[in-house]
Scaffold this motif. Structure first.
Motif, PDB file in Angstrom:
ATOM      1  N   GLU A 605     -32.205 -15.815   4.038  1.00 57.30           N
ATOM      2  CA  GLU A 605     -32.520 -14.801   3.030  1.00 57.30           C
ATOM      3  C   GLU A 605     -33.305 -13.648   3.638  1.00 57.30           C
ATOM      4  O   GLU A 605     -33.117 -12.488   3.258  1.00 57.30           O
ATOM      5  N   GLU A 606     -34.209 -13.958   4.607  1.00 56.94           N
ATOM      6  CA  GLU A 606     -34.950 -12.893   5.294  1.00 56.94           C
ATOM      7  C   GLU A 606     -34.016 -12.034   6.134  1.00 56.94           C
ATOM      8  O   GLU A 606     -34.337 -10.883   6.438  1.00 56.94           O
ATOM      9  N   HIS A 607     -32.863 -12.587   6.485  1.00 53.17           N
ATOM     10  CA  HIS A 607     -31.855 -11.824   7.231  1.00 53.17           C
ATOM     11  C   HIS A 607     -30.865 -11.131   6.294  1.00 53.17           C
ATOM     12  O   HIS A 607     -29.796 -10.696   6.723  1.00 53.17           O
ATOM     13  N   ALA A 608     -31.221 -11.038   5.003  1.00 52.16           N
ATOM     14  CA  ALA A 608     -30.388 -10.369   3.971  1.00 52.16           C
ATOM     15  C   ALA A 608     -29.053 -11.074   3.771  1.00 52.16           C
ATOM     16  O   ALA A 608     -28.068 -10.465   3.371  1.00 52.16           O
ATOM     17  N   GLY A 609     -29.008 -12.382   4.072  1.00 48.63           N
ATOM     18  CA  GLY A 609     -27.793 -13.146   3.880  1.00 48.63           C
ATOM     19  C   GLY A 609     -27.975 -14.221   2.833  1.00 48.63           C
ATOM     20  O   GLY A 609     -28.984 -14.257   2.117  1.00 48.63           O
ATOM     21  N   HIS A 610     -27.010 -15.095   2.750  1.00 47.00           N
ATOM     22  CA  HIS A 610     -27.142 -16.241   1.850  1.00 47.00           C
ATOM     23  C   HIS A 610     -26.375 -17.419   2.433  1.00 47.00           C
ATOM     24  O   HIS A 610     -25.477 -17.257   3.265  1.00 47.00           O
ATOM     25  N   ILE A 611     -26.787 -18.590   1.979  1.00 52.22           N
ATOM     26  CA  ILE A 611     -26.207 -19.818   2.495  1.00 52.22           C
ATOM     27  C   ILE A 611     -25.605 -20.587   1.317  1.00 52.22           C
ATOM     28  O   ILE A 611     -26.193 -20.656   0.233  1.00 52.22           O
ATOM     29  N   HIS A 612     -24.401 -21.110   1.527  1.00 50.59           N
ATOM     30  CA  HIS A 612     -23.663 -21.737   0.430  1.00 50.59           C
ATOM     31  C   HIS A 612     -23.253 -23.155   0.836  1.00 50.59           C
ATOM     32  O   HIS A 612     -22.772 -23.380   1.954  1.00 50.59           O
ATOM     33  N   PHE A 613     -23.460 -24.110  -0.083  1.00 50.44           N
ATOM     34  CA  PHE A 613     -23.147 -25.514   0.186  1.00 50.44           C
ATOM     35  C   PHE A 613     -22.006 -25.977  -0.724  1.00 50.44           C
ATOM     36  O   PHE A 613     -22.030 -25.740  -1.932  1.00 50.44           O
ATOM     37  N   GLU A 614     -21.015 -26.625  -0.120  1.00 51.07           N
ATOM     38  CA  GLU A 614     -19.934 -27.261  -0.872  1.00 51.07           C
ATOM     39  C   GLU A 614     -19.787 -28.680  -0.349  1.00 51.07           C
ATOM     40  O   GLU A 614     -19.789 -28.896   0.864  1.00 51.07           O
ATOM     41  N   SER A 615     -19.668 -29.642  -1.272  1.00 49.05           N
ATOM     42  CA  SER A 615     -19.583 -31.021  -0.800  1.00 49.05           C
ATOM     43  C   SER A 615     -18.833 -31.877  -1.804  1.00 49.05           C
ATOM     44  O   SER A 615     -18.920 -31.671  -3.015  1.00 49.05           O
ATOM     45  N   THR A 616     -18.089 -32.842  -1.277  1.00 48.02           N
ATOM     46  CA  THR A 616     -17.411 -33.854  -2.081  1.00 48.02           C
ATOM     47  C   THR A 616     -17.807 -35.210  -1.528  1.00 48.02           C
ATOM     48  O   THR A 616     -17.526 -35.507  -0.357  1.00 48.02           O
ATOM     49  N   PRO A 617     -18.490 -36.006  -2.334  1.00 46.74           N
ATOM     50  CA  PRO A 617     -18.925 -37.318  -1.827  1.00 46.74           C
ATOM     51  C   PRO A 617     -17.755 -38.113  -1.256  1.00 46.74           C
ATOM     52  O   PRO A 617     -16.703 -38.248  -1.868  1.00 46.74           O
ATOM     53  N   GLY A 618     -17.975 -38.622  -0.027  1.00 47.85           N
ATOM     54  CA  GLY A 618     -16.938 -39.411   0.634  1.00 47.85           C
ATOM     55  C   GLY A 618     -15.972 -38.589   1.471  1.00 47.85           C
ATOM     56  O   GLY A 618     -15.189 -39.157   2.239  1.00 47.85           O
ATOM     57  N   TYR A 619     -16.030 -37.247   1.328  1.00 47.03           N
ATOM     58  CA  TYR A 619     -15.094 -36.386   2.072  1.00 47.03           C
ATOM     59  C   TYR A 619     -15.786 -35.353   2.946  1.00 47.03           C
ATOM     60  O   TYR A 619     -15.128 -34.641   3.686  1.00 47.03           O
ATOM     61  N   GLY A 620     -17.086 -35.234   2.862  1.00 45.63           N
ATOM     62  CA  GLY A 620     -17.782 -34.328   3.751  1.00 45.63           C
ATOM     63  C   GLY A 620     -18.429 -33.144   3.065  1.00 45.63           C
ATOM     64  O   GLY A 620     -18.363 -32.981   1.840  1.00 45.63           O
ATOM     65  N   THR A 621     -19.035 -32.304   3.902  1.00 43.45           N
ATOM     66  CA  THR A 621     -19.804 -31.158   3.414  1.00 43.45           C
ATOM     67  C   THR A 621     -19.456 -29.922   4.238  1.00 43.45           C
ATOM     68  O   THR A 621     -19.247 -30.013   5.450  1.00 43.45           O
ATOM     69  N   THR A 622     -19.400 -28.772   3.557  1.00 42.38           N
ATOM     70  CA  THR A 622     -19.190 -27.494   4.236  1.00 42.38           C
ATOM     71  C   THR A 622     -20.358 -26.577   3.903  1.00 42.38           C
ATOM     72  O   THR A 622     -20.664 -26.357   2.718  1.00 42.38           O
ATOM     73  N   VAL A 623     -20.999 -26.082   4.952  1.00 40.87           N
ATOM     74  CA  VAL A 623     -22.102 -25.130   4.779  1.00 40.87           C
ATOM     75  C   VAL A 623     -21.644 -23.808   5.378  1.00 40.87           C
ATOM     76  O   VAL A 623     -21.225 -23.738   6.531  1.00 40.87           O
ATOM     77  N   THR A 624     -21.724 -22.720   4.562  1.00 41.26           N
ATOM     78  CA  THR A 624     -21.297 -21.401   5.033  1.00 41.26           C
ATOM     79  C   THR A 624     -22.478 -20.449   4.955  1.00 41.26           C
ATOM     80  O   THR A 624     -23.116 -20.310   3.898  1.00 41.26           O
ATOM     81  N   VAL A 625     -22.733 -19.809   6.086  1.00 44.66           N
ATOM     82  CA  VAL A 625     -23.812 -18.810   6.169  1.00 44.66           C
ATOM     83  C   VAL A 625     -23.161 -17.435   6.218  1.00 44.66           C
ATOM     84  O   VAL A 625     -22.276 -17.188   7.048  1.00 44.66           O
ATOM     85  N   HIS A 626     -23.565 -16.532   5.317  1.00 46.47           N
ATOM     86  CA  HIS A 626     -23.036 -15.173   5.266  1.00 46.47           C
ATOM     87  C   HIS A 626     -24.152 -14.208   5.672  1.00 46.47           C
ATOM     88  O   HIS A 626     -25.219 -14.186   5.049  1.00 46.47           O
ATOM     89  N   LEU A 627     -23.896 -13.418   6.716  1.00 47.66           N
ATOM     90  CA  LEU A 627     -24.865 -12.434   7.193  1.00 47.66           C
ATOM     91  C   LEU A 627     -24.213 -11.055   7.242  1.00 47.66           C
ATOM     92  O   LEU A 627     -23.058 -10.936   7.664  1.00 47.66           O
ATOM     93  N   PRO A 628     -24.911 -10.010   6.810  1.00 48.03           N
ATOM     94  CA  PRO A 628     -24.312  -8.672   6.821  1.00 48.03           C
ATOM     95  C   PRO A 628     -24.100  -8.165   8.246  1.00 48.03           C
ATOM     96  O   PRO A 628     -24.978  -8.290   9.100  1.00 48.03           O
ATOM     97  N   ALA A 629     -22.900  -7.625   8.475  1.00 46.48           N
ATOM     98  CA  ALA A 629     -22.582  -7.068   9.796  1.00 46.48           C
ATOM     99  C   ALA A 629     -23.270  -5.717   9.959  1.00 46.48           C
ATOM    100  O   ALA A 629     -23.435  -4.966   8.996  1.00 46.48           O
TER     101      ALA A 629
END
Length: 634
Positions: A605-629
């Motif tokens: 957040e201090e880098h003006a971005g955001h972090i997003h979590f998606e997960s399905t129990p038993g199938y794994g987790t995806t974490v995506t970090v978005h940072l402005p270019a």
């Protein structure tokens, strides 16, 4: 002529036309031929020795008197038209020829009758037809002009006179050009070309100039015809000036309404909210484009659908804002949670007809997901700020005693090591000596390990204190610099290689060439990735489960994205929104502090971005970090 002459008698009786001999002074029939009896329907005996008056022979008796009178002045009468009456009362049109002759010392009248009834009737029918057509010609509501290919006018009807202002006398024998009827000579050329090519023209629009200078429009159909062997053009035109003017006015009005409608449509489409109008049966009559986001269906698939068909939740009329708006005739408001996780506020407004009944319902739905998120973030930021102050105070209070414990523990460890050497020299037989309740030798053996554990715990406390300081202390923006995220990933993977190799046999890394740089702090971004990779490795339950790290550029959003995906155990839905909260952890028993993701989230957040979590129990987790270019150029 002697009637007793056999030759003449044969001619008299065999003649195809009717013939009669009667006395001149009273009309008594002396003899008639077969043609005469057939013509009148009598036999010879019924006629001879009777007068024409007795037989009611003449339809107009003065005709006989006229014939007799004319024979007094002329030697012969030919082609005298009259009507005689048959026995059955039917009239027969005949053409008479009359001669005066002397027969048996008496003046007689020889009449020859040619039956011209059919011919007369045909002529009468023709005259009647001509009169009819003349009447039609003059009374038909359209203008009629008969002309030749040069435009010379041969006849016009009365409607033409009224519409053009020219009298029949003014235009007969003159050309349309001389009269000045054609306003547009190109139209005239096109009209004549079509007549010449096809022999007719259908619904040809033309403009003419009337006698008083008005411009009128006519819809003309024309055809080549022959009149008395001469080629003519029959043109029938209807005045469409008013219609054309009305159509133009209508088009102008339609264009104005279309422009207004387009403006209104543009305004309604520009509204960021979902606007829908429902019928009294709960069917969609109209919807703007943004309704697609709320209904989660394309615009062309919602028109005509009922609220029950479009409802994304279990449909209950008591809870449906459309049905409530229709039944309660008042504004209704409801908050809906959509299947995609978004939260919408739906307001239903009843629309009343002229009789005061609710005929339609308009719903206005707007997405408050972001508003709730911002509110939650604001609340979270406030909590984090308070927690940060608390953490800073706690860190300060713990830091000094922790430092003292580590320093003293190190001193005690050195003392114990020295004592072990001294006791080894002085004590040869410990016997019953016990130290801290332990046997002498056991106490000497375990005491160094106990001190080591104590120091390790102290260092762990120190690390927690450092984490608390990091959590409560924002990174200064002046330390940010352009960073290549490819390098950050490469360096971090090198640091984490041992931990990753211990967790899985399947690792994939996807770099992107010409990746735009981001503005940030390299050490902090590496710290975030270390945290995400550590969590991913800990989530893997089997070495066959994969770990993927990918970097890519989202040109539409102008964001550099870092994605960490694992096939591990996943995160339960009920806690996924809590995992970035400070001190929340599912690994408390294994030493988790619950600060890793919280610190990582704050750093992003201090880098003006955001972090997003998606997960399905038993199938794994995806974490995506978005940072402005830094730049959109690739």
């Amino acid at each position: 002529m002697k009637l007793t002459d056999p030759h003449y008698r044969t001619i008299f009786h065999k003649a195809p036309d009717g013939m009669s001999i009667s006395r001149l002074h009273d009309g008594l029939f002396i003899d008639v031929n077969n043609g005469f009896t057939e013509m009148l329907g009598y036999n010879r005996e019924e006629i001879v020795s009777k007068t024409s008056f007795e037989l009611n022979f003449w339809h107009n008796f003065p005709d006989r008197e006229q014939i007799v009178k004319k024979l007094g002045n002329e030697e012969a009468i030919d082609n005298f038209e009259t009507v005689i009456v048959r026995r059955d009362g039917q009239r027969v049109n005949v053409m008479l020829s009359a001669r005066e002759l002397e027969l048996v010392s008496e003046q007689c009248l020889l009449l020859t009758y040619k039956n011209v009834t059919s011919h007369t009737r045909a002529i009468d029918a023709l005259r009647e037809s001509e009169k009819k057509f003349k009447d039609i010609f003059d009374t038909i509501p359209d203008s009629i002009v008969v002309s030749d290919s040069n435009g010379c006018i041969y006849d016009v009807n009365s409607v033409f006179e009224v519409m053009s202002g020219y009298s029949r006398k003014e235009v007969i024998g003159k050309s349309t050009v001389d009269v000045g009827l054609w306003e547009d000579q190109e139209q005239r050329g096109e009209f004549l070309a079509k007549i010449d090519q096809h022999g007719k023209v259908q619904n040809f629009e033309m403009s003419i100039r009337t006698r008083d200078g008005q411009l009128k429009w006519f819809l003309v159909s024309a055809k080549q015809i022959a009149i008395e062997g001469e080629a003519r053009i029959l043109s029938i035109g209807r005045d469409i000036t008013f219609i054309k003017s009305a159509v133009q006015d209508l088009r102008n009005e339609e264009r104005r309404h279309r422009e207004l409608s387009l403006e209104r449509q543009t305004i309604l489409e520009a509204i960021p909210d979902a606007l829908i109008i429902w019928s009294d049966k709960g069917e969609v009559i109209w919807a703007n484009r943004n309704a697609e986001k709320y209904l989660q269906k394309s615009h062309d698939k919602v028109i005509g659908k009922t609220c029950r068909e479009l409802c994304r939740i279990e449909h209950e009329q008591a809870k449906c804002p459309i049905h409530q708006g229709l039944s309660r005739a008042e504004q209704v408001e409801r908050v809906e949670k959509l299947s995609n996780g978004e939260t919408w506020v739906v307001k239903a407004y009843p629309i009343f007809s002229e009789n005061g009944q609710v005929s339609k319902v308009m719903t206005l739905a707007f997405n408050i997901t972001e508003r709730l998120r911002l509110r939650e973030e604001a609340s979270r930021s406030a909590r984090l700020a308070a927690l940060g102050e608390l953490a800073a105070g706690v860190a300060h209070e713990i830091n000094n005693p922790t430092g003292l414990i580590l320093m003293n523990a190190s001193l005690v460890k050195d003392v114990v090591n020295d004592l072990k050497l001294l006791l080894k020299e002085k004590v040869t037989d410990p016997g019953p000596i016990r130290l801290g309740g332990l046997a002498y030798q056991k106490a000497l053996d375990e005491l160094p390990g106990i001190l080591t554990e104590t120091m390790e715990s102290g260092y762990r406390i120190k690390q927690i204190v450092e984490d608390l300081k990091d959590f409560s202390r924002p990174a200064p923006q002046d330390t940010f610099e352009p960073v290549d995220l490819n390098e950050v990933v490469c360096n971090t993977l090198r640091i984490m290689r041992l931990a990753i190799d211990k967790a899985t046999d399947s690792v994939a890394v996807e770099y992107e060439d010409s990746l735009p740089k981001v503005l940030g702090n390299v050490r902090q971004l590496e710290q975030v990735l270390v945290n995400l990779l550590s969590n991913a490795c800990q989530a893997l339950q089997d070495r066959s489960e994969s770990l993927v790290v990918a970097i890519y550029y989202d040109a539409d959003k102008q964001k550099v994205c870092l994605k960490v995906w694992d096939e591990g155990r996943g995160i339960e839905e009920k806690i996924i929104n809590q995992i970035s909260d400070p001190f929340f952890t599912t690994k408390r028993e294994s030493g988790g502090t619950g600060l890793g993701l919280s610190i990582s989230t704050r750093i992003i957040e201090e880098h003006a971005g955001h972090i997003h979590f998606e997960s399905t129990p038993g199938y794994g987790t995806t974490v995506t970090v978005h940072l402005p270019a830094i730049s959109a150029e690739r």
